[in-house]
Each structure stands twice: as C-alpha cells, then as structure tokens.
Scaffold this active site. Sequence first.
Site, PDB file in Angstrom:
ATOM      1  N   HIS A  86      -1.471   1.090   7.894  1.00 58.02           N
ATOM      2  CA  HIS A  86      -1.898   1.483   6.300  1.00 58.02           C
ATOM      3  C   HIS A  86      -1.382   2.738   5.804  1.00 58.02           C
ATOM      4  CE1 HIS A  86      -3.823  -0.038   2.512  1.00 58.02           C
ATOM      5  NE2 HIS A  86      -5.177   0.538   2.785  1.00 58.02           N
TER       6      HIS A  86
ATOM      7  N   CYS B  15       0.875  -0.846   0.380  1.00 60.90           N
ATOM      8  CA  CYS B  15       0.095   0.223  -0.817  1.00 60.90           C
ATOM      9  C   CYS B  15       0.595   0.815  -0.253  1.00 60.90           C
ATOM     10  CB  CYS B  15      -1.313   0.112   1.430  1.00 60.90           C
ATOM     11  SG  CYS B  15      -0.128   0.420   2.818  1.00 60.90           S
TER      12      CYS B  15
END
Length: 506
Positions: free
Chosen positions: A438, A114
């Site tokens: 994330h 990510c």
Amino acid sequence: MSTFKVSVKWGKQKFDGIEVDSSEPPVVLKGQVFALTGVPPERQKLMVKGVALKDDDWGKAKIKDGATLLMMGSADALPQAPAVQTKFVEDMTDAQLAQAFDVPSGLKNLGNTCYMNATVQCLRSVPQLQTVLKTHGSIDGSGASNVMGPKTVTSALQHTYDAMEKAAESSSPVLLLKTLHMAFPQFAETSEEGYLMQQDANECWTQVVRCLREGLRPVKVESDNSLTLLDRAPSDPGFVDQFMGGRFKCTLKCEESSEEQAVVSDETFLQLSCFISQDVKYMHTGLKNRLQEKITKRSPTLDRDAVYMKTSMVDRLPGFLTIQMVRFFYKEKDQVNAKILKDVKFPMQLDVFDLCTPELQKKLVPMRDRFRVHEEQELEKDREAKLEGAAAAQPMQVDKKDELEPHYFEEDIGSNNSGFYELTAVLTHQGRSSNSGHYVGWVKRRGSHWFKFDDDKVSSVHEDDILKLSGGGDWHTAYVLLYAPRTIPKGAGFVAQPDDSEKMQE
C-alpha cells in the site's frame, strides 16, 4: 408599621440597613438593590423565606425588621443565543470536519490505485505547479479518449486538482486514471480475476512528471511574484525543467589507459537516486555514493572493452528536489521486485552543497551567507529575550503571504540559489514488493504539522511521525521524497553597517 429595615445577601456580599416600604411595590426595593449591586431589576430574583418577590405586589411574602432577603442575578449582561447554532466535533459530518479544520480533499481508491493517489497528493505540494496548471486549461471526460499525450495527461491532472479543491470530502480521480491507462497501458494491467493490479508509485510519479515536462510551458516571474506563461519552442525547457529539473556535470575517465582523454558531458535529471547498500545508514551517504560509479564500455584507444570511472557532480539545482530511495530489486527466484527494509535516515532539512561542482558552490555562497547571518540574528533575539526575562522567541515560521527572497538565481528561474532544502512531501510504501502492499502520501501543512493522505482518509500528523518513515520494518517506509527550497524574509540576512555618525565617534 409599613417601613422595615432588611438585609440583602448576594453571593458572598451582604447589604444591611436597607429601608423597605411595604406600601410601595417591590420594584422600588429592586431599584435600591440595583444602586448597591449594579444588577438591573429585570435580572434580579429576590426571595424571602423561599417566596420570590414580584415587581408589582408583595404576594405571600412577609417582611419584618431584620429579615434577610436572598438575591440571585448577574450584573453583566446574559450571553445571547448564538446566531449560528454551536455544533460539536462529535456531531459533525466528515465534510463539516474537513471544512472546519481546513483539511484537504482525499482521493477515492478505484481499485489498487493508491500508487496514483499518493503521487497526486505529493505533487500537489508544489505551489507553482498548481498556479501553472490553472492556466493550462482542462478537458472533460468525453474528450479523454481522443489523442493521448503529455498535454492530455497534464489536463487530466489539472482537472483532478480542480475537483479536489471543490470537493467537500474526497473526490474520484476517474478521468486521470482513465487517461493514464490509455497513455501508459502498463498501468491498466489486471489480474486473472479481472481486478486492477498494484503498480510502482515511482514509475507513476516519473511518467506524470515527464508528461508535465512536455505539457507545460516555461514561466516568467513578475515583480509581484505572479507567474506568466511564455511561448515555447520545441527545444526550449518548460516549467518542470525550471522548477524540478537539475543537471549533472559528468566526467568519464578510462582507468585502463592514461593516454585516453576524459570526456566531460552534461546530463539532466528529474530526481536523484539514493542507492541502499550495507554501509548506507543515512540518505546523504547513498546520494554521494551514487556520484561515482564504474562502467564497462568500448575504449576507442584500446580498441576493446575497458573499465571507466564516471564521476557526476550537480551543476544545476532545481527549486524542488525529488529523491528516490532505491528500495526494490528484482528477485529472480521469486520473480518479484523485492523490498530492502533497511532503516535509512533522511533529514527534515537538507544541504546538498557538497554534491555540487566547484563552480556552482561559488554561486551558492552569497545566499548561504545570508542564511547564516539570519539564523545568527534569530539566535541573538532569543538570547536577548532570555536576558530580559521574556520567553524565548519561537523559531520563525514564514507565512506564505510574507514577502520572501527568491529561491532562484535571477538568470535561472526555478533553480535553488542556496543548496538548502526542507522536506515538503513523502510518498511511502508498506509491504514487501513494489507491485503489492500500500502507498500513502504525507504532505507538510505548516510548521511541524503534516497531513497523511491514505486514499480518501485524511488525518493530521506531527513531524515526529514523518521521521518514523525511515524503514527498518513493516511500517510505512519512505520511497520518494520531495524537498522544497528553504526561504528567508525579504531583506533578511544582511549585516547592518554603521552609519557615518557612528564611524566618526569611533
């Protein structure tokens, strides 16, 4: 008796005294009704006590004086069946939704990637970069394992953007990931279980931009605003230096010796840093604090280590300004890059005039004056519209197709000639450590509408959602911000001068 007088009721209207000759077919009656209502006979449905009249015979219908016939039908043509069958949103596939709403392609997460996906999406918001990459050339997967260098990473990024443009849904950035792993082995680090480990998104951003810096040639802007690649000597600045690179004018002064002369030097930068301390509540404060710092170094005058004050002022502003929120610090006890969760507000529109040298400030003033005049003219239009009773004009959204004033100085392509910026992309982190959690990319679409790129999940969000990314909790927190130059329409911002006739009247 074969002739009767009847009434025809059509919706709320009623037509009395219509003569009907039962010896003639009902279509004659429909012709009379057509003359009264404008409903063509083929669209009429006449009924007598529940019996529908045909065109050629009366059938079981019994007509008598004073009878009331009920008619249904429309004077307008009935809508035709659509050439393309209507498809409702809930029945669409993800690919059809993306095409219908002009949703950009997402990127598949290949295992804790990510950080790379968010970086790629944010950098995609620089339109000039997309244009230059298209002329750079590409590589295929078979050639990715050859010589690793800036040009190879640049080509892999261009290949990724090409795939994203053609993808109906999300695309897989396998080639770019493979290239980054070979060029920068730290990104290929795996856990004990053999899974790819999370990496610092700003480190990825920095390495990719450095590769673009070496891999892309400088450009020339033609009269039609198209970009032309120029030849480049090894020491010449490239595209990234033109559009994304800035320069500091630094002064180093020894605080322990008044006799030692201050040293002035130039330093280039690809991003500004906002250091977060207890007193920093706004990004601008963190940026200003960074401009002065004390360092200890060897003093040639005192022949020992001494304290120096380093003062930095921006001497050249890039068109696209990258700002890192320095939110991570190494926590010795836990041996982890811990995160500073403090809420630090950032603006949607940024003015960095006070960060610049006096010389650069002087150069920025003419375009800043034009911005001021243009904004005053827009406000005046609003006031006039309100006085005339019309709705106030909405804030002008400049279409990308409109002809705009250049955002750079004529002798310095890619720079910023006003000091005004607007936020165009945000890379956020959710979690407590830079090597976990994330990363998500948020990119401006137009006006107050933005896209949220959560790997392969792409959704539309509002500007209000972007302002909530300032930190203060476990929600997505701004880590890297990309500001684009503000622009005004061609010829805007000038004060109208009276003509000769007006002067004579005065």
